[in-house]
Design a protein around this motif. Structure first.
Motif, mmCIF file in Angstrom:
data_model
loop_
_atom_site.group_PDB
_atom_site.id
_atom_site.type_symbol
_atom_site.label_atom_id
_atom_site.label_comp_id
_atom_site.label_asym_id
_atom_site.label_seq_id
_atom_site.Cartn_x
_atom_site.Cartn_y
_atom_site.Cartn_z
ATOM 1 N N UNK A 120 -4.527 105.199 10.051
ATOM 2 C CA UNK A 120 -3.852 105.168 10.397
ATOM 3 C C UNK A 120 -3.691 106.186 12.228
ATOM 4 N N UNK A 121 -4.154 107.481 11.017
ATOM 5 C CA UNK A 121 -4.148 109.202 11.789
ATOM 6 C C UNK A 121 -5.565 108.826 12.494
ATOM 7 N N UNK A 122 -6.221 107.860 12.383
ATOM 8 C CA UNK A 122 -7.510 108.358 13.533
ATOM 9 C C UNK A 122 -7.331 106.727 14.346
ATOM 10 N N UNK A 123 -6.197 105.947 14.672
ATOM 11 C CA UNK A 123 -6.019 105.209 15.525
ATOM 12 C C UNK A 123 -5.039 105.489 16.083
ATOM 13 N N UNK A 124 -4.814 106.711 15.864
ATOM 14 C CA UNK A 124 -3.724 107.291 16.827
ATOM 15 C C UNK A 124 -4.722 108.052 17.423
ATOM 16 N N UNK A 125 -5.525 108.803 17.378
ATOM 17 C CA UNK A 125 -6.510 109.593 18.283
ATOM 18 C C UNK A 125 -7.288 108.966 19.002
ATOM 19 N N UNK A 126 -7.309 107.211 18.800
ATOM 20 C CA UNK A 126 -8.168 106.772 19.958
ATOM 21 C C UNK A 126 -6.671 106.427 20.531
ATOM 22 N N UNK A 127 -5.617 106.289 20.495
ATOM 23 C CA UNK A 127 -4.613 105.990 21.698
ATOM 24 C C UNK A 127 -4.668 107.563 22.279
ATOM 25 N N UNK A 230 -0.267 97.289 14.221
ATOM 26 C CA UNK A 230 0.282 98.530 15.074
ATOM 27 C C UNK A 230 0.404 97.651 16.965
ATOM 28 N N UNK A 231 1.955 98.005 17.511
ATOM 29 C CA UNK A 231 2.834 97.964 18.065
ATOM 30 C C UNK A 231 2.763 98.909 19.458
ATOM 31 N N UNK A 232 2.733 98.327 20.423
ATOM 32 C CA UNK A 232 3.577 99.537 22.016
ATOM 33 C C UNK A 232 3.369 97.938 23.110
ATOM 34 N N UNK A 233 4.795 98.926 23.397
ATOM 35 C CA UNK A 233 5.519 97.984 24.343
ATOM 36 C C UNK A 233 5.640 96.590 23.666
ATOM 37 N N UNK A 234 5.950 95.894 22.802
ATOM 38 C CA UNK A 234 5.970 95.133 21.829
ATOM 39 C C UNK A 234 5.019 94.238 21.891
ATOM 40 N N UNK A 235 3.584 94.784 22.372
ATOM 41 C CA UNK A 235 2.344 94.393 22.110
ATOM 42 C C UNK A 235 1.377 94.575 20.561
ATOM 43 N N UNK A 236 0.977 93.699 19.843
ATOM 44 C CA UNK A 236 0.282 93.744 19.041
ATOM 45 C C UNK A 236 -1.458 94.818 19.912
ATOM 46 N N UNK A 294 -8.231 96.055 25.856
ATOM 47 C CA UNK A 294 -7.475 95.094 26.964
ATOM 48 C C UNK A 294 -5.804 95.943 27.392
ATOM 49 N N UNK A 295 -5.578 95.278 25.765
ATOM 50 C CA UNK A 295 -4.422 95.658 25.795
ATOM 51 C C UNK A 295 -3.578 96.823 25.744
ATOM 52 N N UNK A 296 -4.725 97.641 24.946
ATOM 53 C CA UNK A 296 -4.839 99.258 25.459
ATOM 54 C C UNK A 296 -4.788 100.037 26.062
ATOM 55 N N UNK A 297 -5.173 99.112 26.829
ATOM 56 C CA UNK A 297 -5.278 100.213 28.670
ATOM 57 C C UNK A 297 -4.130 99.644 29.353
ATOM 58 N N UNK A 298 -4.084 98.007 29.183
ATOM 59 C CA UNK A 298 -2.573 97.536 30.457
ATOM 60 C C UNK A 298 -1.829 98.725 29.239
ATOM 61 N N UNK A 299 -1.283 98.901 28.262
ATOM 62 C CA UNK A 299 -0.346 99.685 27.391
ATOM 63 C C UNK A 299 0.158 100.472 28.725
ATOM 64 N N UNK A 300 -1.280 101.025 27.960
ATOM 65 C CA UNK A 300 -1.095 103.107 28.855
ATOM 66 C C UNK A 300 -0.727 102.678 29.721
#
Length: 315
Positions: A120-127, A230-236, A294-300
């Motif tokens: 989970x810590x590494x997922x944050x690093x990817x974010x 992991x969710x961001x802005x209601x998106x998995x 794609x979802x990550x880029x969309x949210x960012x």
């Protein structure tokens, strides 16, 4: 609507997409995680009945475009025991909308010897590769948010779950045929998911054992799975956890998935012999995660749909 012959993306958006791919590869290269490239077409696919698989070829002997590289990556993990990742296309049938395209880009990686929290810590690093301002990610308990937003205990009987779902515009046919697990998933996606990660990304942990997928159960509490989303802005964005390594337990879960597929009239494929072989060889203790790029880029970027960050997206 995208014009024929046009990608639908500006040059700036194409560069942002390319920069994210390059940053992901640079990050893993610096960490000593090796990129792998597994086949997209196989005679079997993910058993999960909630993933619509895409079959191609003759109906009598179909092959399947992969919805995830998980099985063959686990073969590599069993064979070599080293950290690996794959960044490439995956496929799901019938998925088209604001958050779905039938072909999309997934980042999946495995870390031998790591706990779920390490991953989970590494997922944050990817974010943070795409949004450096992400300095904090919350964690919430699945049961707590389910109760808060549905006013039901997860153990509620099928009638109570269906009655609560009836007000969500769900078809009568689905309400009559869905089992309690499917109804809980439906309530979570409609009532809980849209509220998650509105201020900043949030991890959901503490999934019940029946929602474990192929994660192992918590040794301290076998009613809970060592799994996160992991969710961001209601998106998995991501789904991961500590990997199941026991063949018998895996076989029970895969067989249950395939039986559910048969009962629901969904495509049924052979049990995954490669995954079985990996478990027989000895899958090391590891944590793994799949993340929708794609979802990550969309949210960012604050885009409204994944098609706004994907070249040649379908309308």
């Amino acid at each position: 609507m995208r014009e024929h012959g046009r990608s639908g993306l500006s040059w700036e958006r194409l560069r942002q997409r390319a920069d994210l791919m390059a940053a992901i590869r640079a990050y893993f290269a610096a960490c000593g995680v090796v990129e792998v490239d597994t086949p997209s077409l196989r005679i079997t696919c993910a058993s999960d009945p909630h993933i619509p698989v895409l079959a191609v070829g003759e109906a009598a002997e179909p092959q399947f475009l992969q919805s995830s590289p998980e099985a063959l990556m686990k073969c590599l993990l069993a064979e070599h025991g080293r950290p690996i990742y794959q960044l490439g296309k995956v496929y799901r049938a019938g998925e088209l909308g604001r958050l779905h395209q039938p072909e999309f880009t997934m980042l999946e990686w495995y870390r031998p010897g790591w706990s779920m929290q390490n991953l989970m810590d590494e997922v944050v690093a990817i974010l943070r590769l795409v949004e450096p301002a992400v300095t904090q990610v919350d964690t919430v308990d699945w049961r707590s948010v389910f109760v808060d937003h549905t006013s039901l205990e997860p153990e509620a009987d099928r009638h109570a779950l269906a009655q609560r779902a009836a007000g969500l515009g769900v078809s009568r046919q689905l309400l009559e045929t869905a089992d309690p697990r499917a109804l809980r998933d439906l309530l979570f996606s409609h009532c809980v998911q849209p509220t998650l990660g509105q201020n900043r990304p949030v991890f959901v942990t503490g999934f019940p054992a029946e929602e474990a997928a192929f994660a192992r159960l918590d040794p301290a509490d076998d009613t809970r799975a060592l799994r996160f989303e992991l969710y961001w802005a209601g998106v998995e964005l991501a789904n991961g956890g500590e990997e199941l390594t026991e063949l018998d337990a895996w076989r029970r879960r895969a067989s249950a998935d395939l039986e559910y597929r048969r009962r629901a009239g969904l495509p049924v494929m052979a049990i995954d012999a490669d995954w079985v072989a990996a478990l027989e060889l000895g899958l090391p203790a590891a944590s793994g995660v799949a993340l929708g790029v794609d979802r990550l880029l969309m949210c960012a970027l604050g885009a409204n749909a994944v098609g706004h960050v994907m070249p040649f997206a379908r309308d």
